[in-house]
Write a protein that holds these residues in place. Structure first.
Motif, PDB file in Angstrom:
ATOM      1  N   PRO A  86      -4.546 -16.359  -5.026  1.00  0.00           N
ATOM      2  CA  PRO A  86      -3.905 -16.030  -3.753  1.00  0.00           C
ATOM      3  C   PRO A  86      -4.045 -17.176  -2.741  1.00  0.00           C
ATOM      4  O   PRO A  86      -5.057 -17.889  -2.727  1.00  0.00           O
ATOM      5  N   ALA A  87      -3.054 -17.319  -1.887  1.00  0.00           N
ATOM      6  CA  ALA A  87      -3.030 -18.406  -0.900  1.00  0.00           C
ATOM      7  C   ALA A  87      -4.237 -18.374   0.024  1.00  0.00           C
ATOM      8  O   ALA A  87      -4.776 -19.430   0.380  1.00  0.00           O
ATOM      9  N   VAL A  88      -4.697 -17.188   0.428  1.00  0.00           N
ATOM     10  CA  VAL A  88      -5.810 -17.106   1.366  1.00  0.00           C
ATOM     11  C   VAL A  88      -7.088 -17.692   0.765  1.00  0.00           C
ATOM     12  O   VAL A  88      -7.861 -18.357   1.463  1.00  0.00           O
ATOM     13  N   LEU A  89      -7.308 -17.496  -0.518  1.00  0.00           N
ATOM     14  CA  LEU A  89      -8.497 -18.046  -1.164  1.00  0.00           C
ATOM     15  C   LEU A  89      -8.354 -19.550  -1.367  1.00  0.00           C
ATOM     16  O   LEU A  89      -9.292 -20.313  -1.132  1.00  0.00           O
ATOM     17  N   LYS A  90      -7.177 -19.981  -1.769  1.00  0.00           N
ATOM     18  CA  LYS A  90      -6.936 -21.425  -1.929  1.00  0.00           C
ATOM     19  C   LYS A  90      -7.099 -22.134  -0.596  1.00  0.00           C
ATOM     20  O   LYS A  90      -7.686 -23.227  -0.518  1.00  0.00           O
ATOM     21  N   ASN A  91      -6.624 -21.532   0.481  1.00  0.00           N
ATOM     22  CA  ASN A  91      -6.759 -22.119   1.811  1.00  0.00           C
ATOM     23  C   ASN A  91      -8.236 -22.261   2.196  1.00  0.00           C
ATOM     24  O   ASN A  91      -8.656 -23.292   2.733  1.00  0.00           O
ATOM     25  N   ALA A  92      -9.032 -21.244   1.900  1.00  0.00           N
ATOM     26  CA  ALA A  92     -10.467 -21.313   2.191  1.00  0.00           C
ATOM     27  C   ALA A  92     -11.112 -22.461   1.414  1.00  0.00           C
ATOM     28  O   ALA A  92     -11.910 -23.228   1.971  1.00  0.00           O
ATOM     29  N   ILE A  93     -10.754 -22.592   0.146  1.00  0.00           N
ATOM     30  CA  ILE A  93     -11.291 -23.681  -0.674  1.00  0.00           C
ATOM     31  C   ILE A  93     -10.888 -25.028  -0.080  1.00  0.00           C
ATOM     32  O   ILE A  93     -11.699 -25.956   0.004  1.00  0.00           O
ATOM     33  N   ASP A  94      -9.636 -25.143   0.363  1.00  0.00           N
ATOM     34  CA  ASP A  94      -9.173 -26.400   0.967  1.00  0.00           C
ATOM     35  C   ASP A  94      -9.987 -26.756   2.202  1.00  0.00           C
ATOM     36  O   ASP A  94     -10.420 -27.905   2.368  1.00  0.00           O
ATOM     37  N   TRP A  95     -10.211 -25.799   3.095  1.00  0.00           N
ATOM     38  CA  TRP A  95     -11.015 -26.064   4.294  1.00  0.00           C
ATOM     39  C   TRP A  95     -12.443 -26.426   3.923  1.00  0.00           C
ATOM     40  O   TRP A  95     -13.050 -27.308   4.542  1.00  0.00           O
ATOM     41  N   LEU A  96     -12.998 -25.757   2.923  1.00  0.00           N
ATOM     42  CA  LEU A  96     -14.383 -26.017   2.528  1.00  0.00           C
ATOM     43  C   LEU A  96     -14.559 -27.342   1.799  1.00  0.00           C
ATOM     44  O   LEU A  96     -15.679 -27.844   1.680  1.00  0.00           O
ATOM     45  N   SER A  97     -13.477 -27.919   1.322  1.00  0.00           N
ATOM     46  CA  SER A  97     -13.560 -29.189   0.591  1.00  0.00           C
ATOM     47  C   SER A  97     -13.617 -30.399   1.525  1.00  0.00           C
ATOM     48  O   SER A  97     -13.888 -31.509   1.085  1.00  0.00           O
ATOM     49  N   ARG A  98     -13.376 -30.196   2.800  1.00  0.00           N
ATOM     50  CA  ARG A  98     -13.313 -31.293   3.772  1.00  0.00           C
ATOM     51  C   ARG A  98     -14.492 -31.240   4.726  1.00  0.00           C
ATOM     52  O   ARG A  98     -15.032 -30.161   4.961  1.00  0.00           O
ATOM     53  N   PRO A  99     -14.910 -32.351   5.297  1.00  0.00           N
ATOM     54  CA  PRO A  99     -14.355 -33.686   5.096  1.00  0.00           C
ATOM     55  C   PRO A  99     -14.637 -34.191   3.677  1.00  0.00           C
ATOM     56  O   PRO A  99     -15.644 -33.837   3.066  1.00  0.00           O
ATOM     57  N   PHE A 100     -13.733 -35.006   3.172  1.00  0.00           N
ATOM     58  CA  PHE A 100     -13.797 -35.508   1.813  1.00  0.00           C
ATOM     59  C   PHE A 100     -15.176 -36.094   1.526  1.00  0.00           C
ATOM     60  O   PHE A 100     -15.691 -36.897   2.279  1.00  0.00           O
ATOM     61  N   GLY A 101     -15.775 -35.622   0.439  1.00  0.00           N
ATOM     62  CA  GLY A 101     -17.081 -36.107   0.035  1.00  0.00           C
ATOM     63  C   GLY A 101     -18.250 -35.441   0.740  1.00  0.00           C
ATOM     64  O   GLY A 101     -19.404 -35.655   0.369  1.00  0.00           O
ATOM     65  N   ALA A 102     -17.975 -34.642   1.773  1.00  0.00           N
ATOM     66  CA  ALA A 102     -19.051 -33.991   2.521  1.00  0.00           C
ATOM     67  C   ALA A 102     -18.690 -32.547   2.874  1.00  0.00           C
ATOM     68  O   ALA A 102     -19.147 -32.019   3.872  1.00  0.00           O
ATOM     69  N   GLY A 103     -17.859 -31.919   2.052  1.00  0.00           N
ATOM     70  CA  GLY A 103     -17.439 -30.542   2.309  1.00  0.00           C
ATOM     71  C   GLY A 103     -18.586 -29.558   2.162  1.00  0.00           C
ATOM     72  O   GLY A 103     -19.605 -29.840   1.527  1.00  0.00           O
ATOM     73  N   ALA A 104     -18.402 -28.385   2.737  1.00  0.00           N
ATOM     74  CA  ALA A 104     -19.444 -27.353   2.759  1.00  0.00           C
ATOM     75  C   ALA A 104     -19.782 -26.802   1.379  1.00  0.00           C
ATOM     76  O   ALA A 104     -20.840 -26.205   1.202  1.00  0.00           O
ATOM     77  N   ILE A 105     -18.906 -26.984   0.392  1.00  0.00           N
ATOM     78  CA  ILE A 105     -19.226 -26.485  -0.949  1.00  0.00           C
ATOM     79  C   ILE A 105     -19.640 -27.607  -1.892  1.00  0.00           C
ATOM     80  O   ILE A 105     -19.876 -27.364  -3.066  1.00  0.00           O
ATOM     81  N   GLY A 106     -19.754 -28.820  -1.388  1.00  0.00           N
ATOM     82  CA  GLY A 106     -20.129 -29.947  -2.226  1.00  0.00           C
ATOM     83  C   GLY A 106     -21.430 -29.698  -2.975  1.00  0.00           C
ATOM     84  O   GLY A 106     -22.472 -29.510  -2.355  1.00  0.00           O
ATOM     85  N   GLY A 107     -21.363 -29.636  -4.298  1.00  0.00           N
ATOM     86  CA  GLY A 107     -22.538 -29.440  -5.130  1.00  0.00           C
ATOM     87  C   GLY A 107     -23.100 -28.034  -5.151  1.00  0.00           C
ATOM     88  O   GLY A 107     -24.087 -27.763  -5.837  1.00  0.00           O
ATOM     89  N   LYS A 108     -22.484 -27.119  -4.402  1.00  0.00           N
ATOM     90  CA  LYS A 108     -22.983 -25.732  -4.344  1.00  0.00           C
ATOM     91  C   LYS A 108     -22.513 -24.944  -5.566  1.00  0.00           C
ATOM     92  O   LYS A 108     -21.358 -25.015  -5.954  1.00  0.00           O
ATOM     93  N   PRO A 109     -23.401 -24.143  -6.158  1.00  0.00           N
ATOM     94  CA  PRO A 109     -22.987 -23.289  -7.270  1.00  0.00           C
ATOM     95  C   PRO A 109     -21.938 -22.263  -6.811  1.00  0.00           C
ATOM     96  O   PRO A 109     -22.094 -21.652  -5.752  1.00  0.00           O
ATOM     97  N   VAL A 110     -20.893 -22.121  -7.620  1.00  0.00           N
ATOM     98  CA  VAL A 110     -19.812 -21.177  -7.323  1.00  0.00           C
ATOM     99  C   VAL A 110     -19.489 -20.388  -8.585  1.00  0.00           C
ATOM    100  O   VAL A 110     -19.287 -20.963  -9.655  1.00  0.00           O
ATOM    101  N   VAL A 111     -19.447 -19.058  -8.434  1.00  0.00           N
ATOM    102  CA  VAL A 111     -19.063 -18.161  -9.520  1.00  0.00           C
ATOM    103  C   VAL A 111     -17.787 -17.456  -9.094  1.00  0.00           C
ATOM    104  O   VAL A 111     -17.645 -17.052  -7.941  1.00  0.00           O
ATOM    105  N   VAL A 112     -16.849 -17.318 -10.041  1.00  0.00           N
ATOM    106  CA  VAL A 112     -15.570 -16.661  -9.764  1.00  0.00           C
ATOM    107  C   VAL A 112     -15.447 -15.417 -10.641  1.00  0.00           C
ATOM    108  O   VAL A 112     -15.611 -15.503 -11.862  1.00  0.00           O
ATOM    109  N   VAL A 113     -15.178 -14.281 -10.003  1.00  0.00           N
ATOM    110  CA  VAL A 113     -15.009 -13.009 -10.701  1.00  0.00           C
ATOM    111  C   VAL A 113     -13.810 -12.291 -10.106  1.00  0.00           C
ATOM    112  O   VAL A 113     -13.216 -12.762  -9.137  1.00  0.00           O
ATOM    113  N   GLY A 114     -13.474 -11.140 -10.657  1.00  0.00           N
ATOM    114  CA  GLY A 114     -12.415 -10.359 -10.036  1.00  0.00           C
ATOM    115  C   GLY A 114     -11.845  -9.289 -10.936  1.00  0.00           C
ATOM    116  O   GLY A 114     -12.228  -9.123 -12.090  1.00  0.00           O
TER     117      GLY A 114
END
Length: 187
Positions: A86-114
């Motif tokens: 869904p676009a809302v989740l992709k948008n969240a991932i995009d915001w969390l990926s920036r700034p490039f190389g220093a995003g909030a999810i950089g190196g953080k463990p992520v699990v995807v379920v649903g």
């Protein structure tokens, strides 16, 4: 050690089965682990580098980044819309990926379920979410998965928290993530 897992739900619908699944995760978190359900993805504007400027990042996006930065891991709950994320989740991932190389999810463990209506439980969307998170810098945990098929009928009259099989599987997901985070070499 206290573990904080941030849950993001890729559906904005109030009766979303994925939201209900996330609510169940909040209740099922074992001692020493907090699963925090993020509210506010609907308020975040679509990612645009023109508005992602230090000192003037939209408040909703800044809040998401700050909340994710304070989490030990992320747990994404995604439905499947037209065979993808869904676009809302992709948008969240995009915001969390920036700034490039220093995003909030950089190196953080992520699990995807649903869960999804189809017979495979939204695996295409989950695979797309894992791909996007990995490219965004998150540490995708590939061996912790949960896809629940037939959501519309399975959860028509039952909340996921009241489905014994689902609660067992979801508890296993959270426990395995907690164990991974408790290891000194996890992150």
């Amino acid at each position: 050690m206290s573990v904080r897992i941030l849950a993001l739900v890729g559906s904005l619908r109030s009766g979303s089965h994925n939201r209900q699944l996330a609510e169940a995760a909040v209740k099922l978190a074992p001692a020493g682990t907090e699963v925090a359900l993020y509210e506010g993805l609907a308020e975040i504007p679509f990612y645009n580098e023109d508005i992602d400027v230090e000192g003037s990042v939209p408040a909703a996006a800044a809040k998401l980044r700050e909340t994710a930065a304070g989490a030990d891991a992320l747990l994404l709950f995604t439905p499947e819309y037209n065979g993808t994320i869904p676009a809302v989740l992709k948008n969240a991932i995009d915001w969390l990926s920036r700034p490039f190389g220093a995003g909030a999810i950089g190196g953080k463990p992520v699990v995807v379920v649903g869960t999804a209506f189809g017979q495979y439980g939204g695996v295409w969307a989950q695979d797309e979410a894992r791909k996007a998170v990995g490219i965004a810098g998150g540490k995708v945990i590939e061996d912790i998965k949960l896809s629940i098929p037939g959501s519309v009928t399975r959860f028509a009259e039952t909340h996921p928290a009241d489905d014994a099989e689902v609660t067992e599987q979801l508890t296993d997901v959270i426990s395995r993530l907690q164990i991974l985070l408790d290891r000194p070499t996890a992150a």
